[in-house]
Write an enzyme that holds these catalytic residues in place. Structure first.
Site, short mmCIF file in Angstrom:
data_model
loop_
_atom_site.label_atom_id
_atom_site.label_comp_id
_atom_site.label_asym_id
_atom_site.label_seq_id
_atom_site.Cartn_x
_atom_site.Cartn_y
_atom_site.Cartn_z
N ASP A 250 0.82 -1.20 0.00
CA ASP A 250 0.00 0.00 0.00
C ASP A 250 0.85 1.25 0.00
O ASP A 250 2.02 1.22 0.34
CB ASP A 250 -0.85 0.03 1.28
CG ASP A 250 -2.07 -0.83 1.15
OD1 ASP A 250 -2.16 -1.52 0.13
OD2 ASP A 250 -2.91 -0.79 2.06
N LYS A 272 -3.58 2.61 -1.59
CA LYS A 272 -4.90 2.86 -1.06
C LYS A 272 -5.00 4.28 -0.56
O LYS A 272 -4.57 4.61 0.53
CB LYS A 272 -5.16 1.87 0.07
CG LYS A 272 -6.62 1.51 0.13
CD LYS A 272 -6.88 0.66 1.30
CE LYS A 272 -7.11 -0.77 0.96
NZ LYS A 272 -7.43 -1.54 2.13
N MET A 385 -7.58 8.75 9.26
CA MET A 385 -8.18 9.22 8.00
C MET A 385 -9.12 10.40 8.24
O MET A 385 -10.16 10.51 7.59
CB MET A 385 -8.95 8.08 7.30
CG MET A 385 -8.08 6.90 6.95
SD MET A 385 -9.03 5.49 6.34
CE MET A 385 -9.62 4.75 7.86
#
Ligand code: SAH
Length: 466
Positions: A250, A272, A385
């Protein structure tokens, strides 16, 4: 890189050592061990060198160095106590393009000699690029203690069966897997325990069995790579990283960590981003299955921990459905790694009796989360996030009862040399993001423990030695 590390075959080749003292004789000893034809140029011989002479290990030219002495040499070592002579030797070697080592000032020669861990035929050479011989020796000591002395024996055993194994396994990949099962398994253990005959018998049996069924099954390793600092990898992560045939990785996996992956392994980027998956999750699952079915050892390498906002559960569920063997290796999750490196303890007897990890990447806006619960006092809330929604996060927390002055932190690229930490509160956090152009990956930490950063911050990545 200041120097190119190579291993040089000098068997039966003429090598010249100018000088005959203690250091010179140590170099002669090494050259002899590598099978060189050694000529020593010096008007007198030191004790040890005289012994080499008696044993027929050197050819002695009993005079000082003269121009023209190096013509046939493949390698030269200038080891006299006279700097001017060493300089002359080095200059002449340079003009003839012969590699030359100057023992009294290595940086002025064309090559330097490493510290060696010798498990003949296995050699481990260590160099600090001439910066610190003491550090090289220290590293050598560490390697000495963790490199089984029987590695040499093991290498010899392997060498004896190379041709046979090559015939048994025609595919490179299968061959490699076979050798790994030998070098990491019970055959190696027999050798380490001095049971060489048992080792030999077992190796032969394994070749025989493989002849009957040479197909190795693939498997998948789900490995958490931690937040960025390669020192935070687990031993098992590192071992599997070195073992895998193909890596599906990733965006969050840091470059220094990717440098530790087996060099010749195939690399597939499954980057990602928040909403912009390079390969959709569904396809990643299928990709893992397909690669494993091709007989490959697949490393699914992800930032942090695979089971914390890492979709590891979905991936192994698919592997189970397809009956593919797998292992999961936990990694240090961002909340743990980044707050530790920022000097913010997640819990503290006085300020926080609980901590919550929560995603700030919300599908249906703020209604995804239980803000009531997140706004309780005496707890630390870590948002993964959350950067894009930082304003909304702060607003919701205030709306549900958290004070505007509740301390909050942004940790950008935590645990890496680029780590940045910004401290504010629920009123100022969103502005801090704009003012400092904070980018992903960034972690948001909310709670009184953030205050402790002032005193406890210890990781200072800006202070690199240039
Ligand atoms: N599985 C990962 C999390 C993946 S979600 C883990 O266990 O850590 C991705 C989010 O993790 C990022 O948006 C960011 O909020 C956080 N993150 C991961 N690595 C980080 C780092 N080095 N510094 C700051 N935040 C990080």
């Amino acid at each position: 890189m200041n120097y190119l590390p190579i291993f040089y075959d000098i068997k039966n080749k003429s090598c010249i050592v100018v000088g005959a003292g203690g250091i010179a004789s140590r170099k002669v000893d090494l050259l002899n061990k590598a099978g060189a034809k050694v000529t020593v140029i010096s008007p007198i011989l030191g004790n040890e060198m005289a012994r080499f002479m008696d044993d027929g290990k050197i050819i002695w030219i009993d005079r000082t160095f003269q121009s023209g002495d190096l013509v046939d040499a493949y390698l030269v070592i200038a080891a006299t106590s006279d700097k001017a002579v060493n300089e002359q030797v080095a200059e002449e070697a340079e003009s003839l393009k012969i590699p030359c080592n100057r023992v009294e000032s290595p940086e002025q020669g064309s090559f330097i000699m490493p510290s060696i861990i010798n498990r003949d035929p296995v050699q481990i050479a260590v160099s600090t690029g001439g910066t610190s011989p003491v550090l090289a020796r220290l590293i050598r000591t560490n390697l000495e203690s963790c490199t089984p002395s029987a590695y040499g024996q093991l290498a010899k055993l392997v060498e004896n069966y190379r041709t046979q194994v090559k015939q048994t396994f025609t595919k490179v990949e299968e061959r490699r897997k076979f050798w790994e099962s030998i070098l990491e398994g019970p055959v190696a253990e027999h050798v380490f325990a001095g049971r060489n005959n048992d080792a030999k018998a077992l190796l032969e049996k394994m070749i025989e069995e493989a002849n009957a069924d040479p197909n190795y099954k693939g498997e998948v390793f789900l490995v958490g790579a931690g937040p960025g600092d390669p020192d935070l990898l687990t031993f098992r992560a590192l071992r599997l990283m070195q073992k895998a045939d193909v890596i599906v990785y990733d965006r969050l996996v840091s470059e220094p960590i990717m440098d530790l992956v087996r060099r010749d392994a195939e690399r597939i980027y499954a980057g990602k981003e928040r909403s912009n998956h390079a390969i959709p999750q569904e396809n990643i699952n299928q990709l893992l299955v397909r690669l494993a079915k091709e007989g490959k050892r697949v490393l699914r390498l992800k930032g942090g921990d695979n089971f914390i906002f890492g979709r590891g559960g979905e991936e192994i569920s698919e592997l189970i459905d397809e009956d593919i063997p797998f292992q999961v290796v936990p990694g240090i999750t961002a909340a743990s790694g980044c707050t530790t490196y920022a000097g913010i303890p997640l819990t503290h007897r006085d300020y926080a009796q609980a901590c919550i990890f929560v995603t700030g990447h919300l599908k249906d806006g703020s209604s995804d989360l239980n803000w009531e619960m997140l706004s309780h006092k005496n707890q630390t809330v870590v948002f993964y996030m959350g950067l894009k929604n930082v304003q909304m996060i702060c607003d919701e927390l205030k709306k549900h009862g958290r004070k505007a002055s509740t301390p909050a932190a942004l940790i950008e690229k935590g645990t890496t040399p680029d780590q940045r930490v910004f401290i504010g509160d629920l009123d100022t956090l969103a502005d801090l993001v704009l003012q400092n152009n904070v980018k992903a990956p960034t972690l948001i930490v909310v709670g009184e423990v953030v205050e402790l950063h002032k005193k406890l911050h210890w990781f200072k990545p800006g202070e690199e030695i240039k």
